[in-house]
Structure formats: C-alpha cells, structure tokens
Write a protein that holds these residues in place. Structure first.
Motif, PDB file in Angstrom:
ATOM      1  N   LYS A  40     -39.800 -25.231  -0.828  1.00  0.00           N
ATOM      2  CA  LYS A  40     -38.469 -25.193  -1.453  1.00  0.00           C
ATOM      3  C   LYS A  40     -37.669 -26.462  -1.183  1.00  0.00           C
ATOM      4  N   SER A  41     -37.751 -26.998   0.037  1.00  0.00           N
ATOM      5  CA  SER A  41     -37.002 -28.222   0.333  1.00  0.00           C
ATOM      6  C   SER A  41     -37.592 -29.423  -0.404  1.00  0.00           C
ATOM      7  N   THR A  42     -38.906 -29.425  -0.559  1.00  0.00           N
ATOM      8  CA  THR A  42     -39.551 -30.495  -1.337  1.00  0.00           C
ATOM      9  C   THR A  42     -39.079 -30.449  -2.784  1.00  0.00           C
ATOM     10  N   LEU A  43     -39.029 -29.243  -3.352  1.00  0.00           N
ATOM     11  CA  LEU A  43     -38.553 -29.095  -4.734  1.00  0.00           C
ATOM     12  C   LEU A  43     -37.116 -29.575  -4.861  1.00  0.00           C
ATOM     13  N   LEU A  44     -36.268 -29.205  -3.910  1.00  0.00           N
ATOM     14  CA  LEU A  44     -34.870 -29.623  -3.951  1.00  0.00           C
ATOM     15  C   LEU A  44     -34.765 -31.145  -3.860  1.00  0.00           C
ATOM     16  N   SER A  45     -35.565 -31.752  -2.997  1.00  0.00           N
ATOM     17  CA  SER A  45     -35.541 -33.208  -2.829  1.00  0.00           C
ATOM     18  C   SER A  45     -35.967 -33.919  -4.099  1.00  0.00           C
ATOM     19  N   ILE A  46     -36.941 -33.351  -4.803  1.00  0.00           N
ATOM     20  CA  ILE A  46     -37.397 -33.959  -6.053  1.00  0.00           C
ATOM     21  C   ILE A  46     -36.345 -33.806  -7.143  1.00  0.00           C
ATOM     22  N   LEU A  47     -35.783 -32.614  -7.267  1.00  0.00           N
ATOM     23  CA  LEU A  47     -34.760 -32.372  -8.286  1.00  0.00           C
ATOM     24  C   LEU A  47     -33.534 -33.249  -8.076  1.00  0.00           C
ATOM     25  N   SER A  48     -33.248 -33.578  -6.826  1.00  0.00           N
ATOM     26  CA  SER A  48     -32.044 -34.345  -6.495  1.00  0.00           C
ATOM     27  C   SER A  48     -32.281 -35.855  -6.432  1.00  0.00           C
ATOM     28  N   THR A  49     -33.457 -36.317  -6.802  1.00  0.00           N
ATOM     29  CA  THR A  49     -33.845 -37.736  -6.855  1.00  0.00           C
ATOM     30  C   THR A  49     -34.131 -38.347  -5.489  1.00  0.00           C
ATOM     31  N   LEU A  50     -34.113 -37.549  -4.424  1.00  0.00           N
ATOM     32  CA  LEU A  50     -34.373 -38.098  -3.100  1.00  0.00           C
ATOM     33  C   LEU A  50     -35.860 -38.333  -2.852  1.00  0.00           C
ATOM     34  N   LEU A  51     -36.697 -37.700  -3.671  1.00  0.00           N
ATOM     35  CA  LEU A  51     -38.147 -37.797  -3.510  1.00  0.00           C
ATOM     36  C   LEU A  51     -38.790 -37.885  -4.890  1.00  0.00           C
ATOM     37  N   LYS A  52     -39.718 -38.822  -5.046  1.00  0.00           N
ATOM     38  CA  LYS A  52     -40.443 -38.930  -6.311  1.00  0.00           C
ATOM     39  C   LYS A  52     -41.653 -38.005  -6.276  1.00  0.00           C
ATOM     40  N   PRO A  53     -41.844 -37.196  -7.318  1.00  0.00           N
ATOM     41  CA  PRO A  53     -42.999 -36.295  -7.327  1.00  0.00           C
ATOM     42  C   PRO A  53     -44.300 -37.073  -7.492  1.00  0.00           C
ATOM     43  N   THR A  54     -45.391 -36.496  -7.000  1.00  0.00           N
ATOM     44  CA  THR A  54     -46.702 -37.114  -7.189  1.00  0.00           C
ATOM     45  C   THR A  54     -47.041 -37.175  -8.672  1.00  0.00           C
ATOM     46  N   SER A  55     -46.669 -36.124  -9.394  1.00  0.00           N
ATOM     47  CA  SER A  55     -46.864 -36.111 -10.840  1.00  0.00           C
ATOM     48  C   SER A  55     -45.820 -35.206 -11.494  1.00  0.00           C
ATOM     49  N   GLY A  56     -45.639 -35.370 -12.801  1.00  0.00           N
ATOM     50  CA  GLY A  56     -44.644 -34.583 -13.520  1.00  0.00           C
ATOM     51  C   GLY A  56     -43.408 -35.397 -13.852  1.00  0.00           C
ATOM     52  N   GLU A  57     -42.483 -34.795 -14.559  1.00  0.00           N
ATOM     53  CA  GLU A  57     -41.281 -35.495 -15.002  1.00  0.00           C
ATOM     54  C   GLU A  57     -40.030 -34.664 -14.763  1.00  0.00           C
ATOM     55  N   ILE A  58     -38.929 -35.377 -14.476  1.00  0.00           N
ATOM     56  CA  ILE A  58     -37.627 -34.744 -14.271  1.00  0.00           C
ATOM     57  C   ILE A  58     -36.643 -35.345 -15.271  1.00  0.00           C
ATOM     58  N   PHE A  59     -35.858 -34.468 -15.894  1.00  0.00           N
ATOM     59  CA  PHE A  59     -34.852 -34.920 -16.851  1.00  0.00           C
ATOM     60  C   PHE A  59     -33.479 -34.424 -16.429  1.00  0.00           C
TER      61      PHE A  59
END
Length: 206
Positions: A40-59
């Motif tokens: 859950k914290s990893t997901l939050l970090s990715i959604l908030s731009t603090l972490l780049k996902p290994t794959s996938g896209e955020i809009f």
C-alpha cells in the motif's frame, strides 16, 4: 483526477505491486488499506510521484507523469504530502514551519488554516512545546498551504492516540467535501470507514 494503468513495481527480486489499475475522482476520499508489506505504501508513493513504477503509466488530469518536465513545480502546485512522522523543524515555530512550504503565504492565510484545524493558538509555539496531535495537524497545515488539488497521506495517524486520529480523519473528510482529493494509506480499518471508498492491497494486488 488520477489514473494508474497496469502499474507494477519490484525492489530487486521482490515484487511489491503487480498489474494495478486504479482511478480516483476529483474530491474523492480514498483509503488504501493492507497489512505491513502488502504494497500500500509503494502504491501511494507511485501515485504521488515520489516513486517511479517499474512498469505502467500514471495520469493526472489526462497528463502522463512521464511528460511532466519539472516534477518539483508540479508537486508544489498540485500535491500535498502528509507522513506518519510530522517532520517539523524543531528550531522554527509553527508559522515558520508552514512558510517553508510556501514562503509567499500571508499571515492571514496561515492563521485561517490553523483555525480550520483547531490549532490557531499554537502559531508561535515550537514543535517541542505542543502535543503530538497538534504537531500532526501543523503538518497537515503545511501540506495544505499551497491549496493542493490532491493530498497523499501515508499512515498519518500512526503516532497518534484514538481521539487525535479521529480528528485527523474528520479533517480529511471535511476537505474532500470541499473538493480536495484525499488518498490515505492506513492499516486502521475503523478510521478507513470514514473514507468514501476503501481499497485493499494484498500481496501486491488490489
């Protein structure tokens, strides 16, 4: 408002998230729940731009995060962060701590924000002179001073007692009704019930 498409993330050989599709609407209050290590914290970090996902896209409002040239400016204009630890600076008073996030904030703006959070009386106090609940609400004020469109909070009540924890989630609820999008990662199921929607992360999947 925010849309994640086929997000996966790994730390070395450990898969933290796998094929996540997730969308949050403007003004929605979403609680992401899950046990420690669930992702859950990893997901939050990715959604908030603090972490780049290994794959996938955020809009964000149809803008791909990959196309944002100045991420610091984007964060300052759109995002507020609240963490389990308040990260207030000990040698600055509460007003000065808030001004760190926005040096152009007027005294009246800060006072009105602190009044909304019920802590206007601590504006000139230092972090070591106030309670844990007051420090966390000061951290919320710091996150709000730029009038962010989205607030991301990672275990924001982890160090608070039940009363102050309830107060913090009540504040989130009020802000969401006023149009601010709130995304909170928490392990507290009772508190998460105050959200508009609860999303559970388990073994890296929704």
């Amino acid at each position: 408002m925010i849309k994640a498409i086929n997000i996966s993330h790994s730390y070395s050989n450990d898969i933290a998230l796998q094929n996540i599709d997730f969308e949050v609407k403007k003004g929605e209050f979403v609680a992401i729940i899950g046990e420690s290590g669930s992702g859950k914290s990893t997901l939050l970090s990715i959604l908030s731009t603090l972490l780049k996902p290994t794959s996938g896209e955020i809009f964000f409002k149809d803008i791909n995060f990959k196309d944002i040239k100045n991420i610091d400016t984007f964060r300052q204009e759109n995002i507020g962060f609240i963490f389990q630890f308040h990260y207030l600076i000990d040698y600055l008073n509460i007003k000065e701590n808030i001004q760190i996030a926005n040096e152009h904030a007027r005294d009246k703006e800060i006072e009105e924000l602190l009044e909304l959070l019920g802590i206007k009386n601590i504006i000139n106090k230092y972090p070591n002179e106030i309670s844990g609940g007051q420090r966390q609400r000061a951290a919320i004020a710091r996150a709000l001073i730029n009038k962010p469109k989205v607030i991301f909070a990672d275990e924001p009540t982890g160090n608070l007692d039940s009363k102050n924890s309830q107060n913090v989630f009540d504040i989130f609820k009020k802000l969401s009704k006023e149009g601010t999008t709130i995304i909170v990662a928490t392990h507290d199921i009772n508190l998460s019930s105050k959200a508009d929607r609860i999303v559970e992360v388990k073994d890296g999947q929704l």
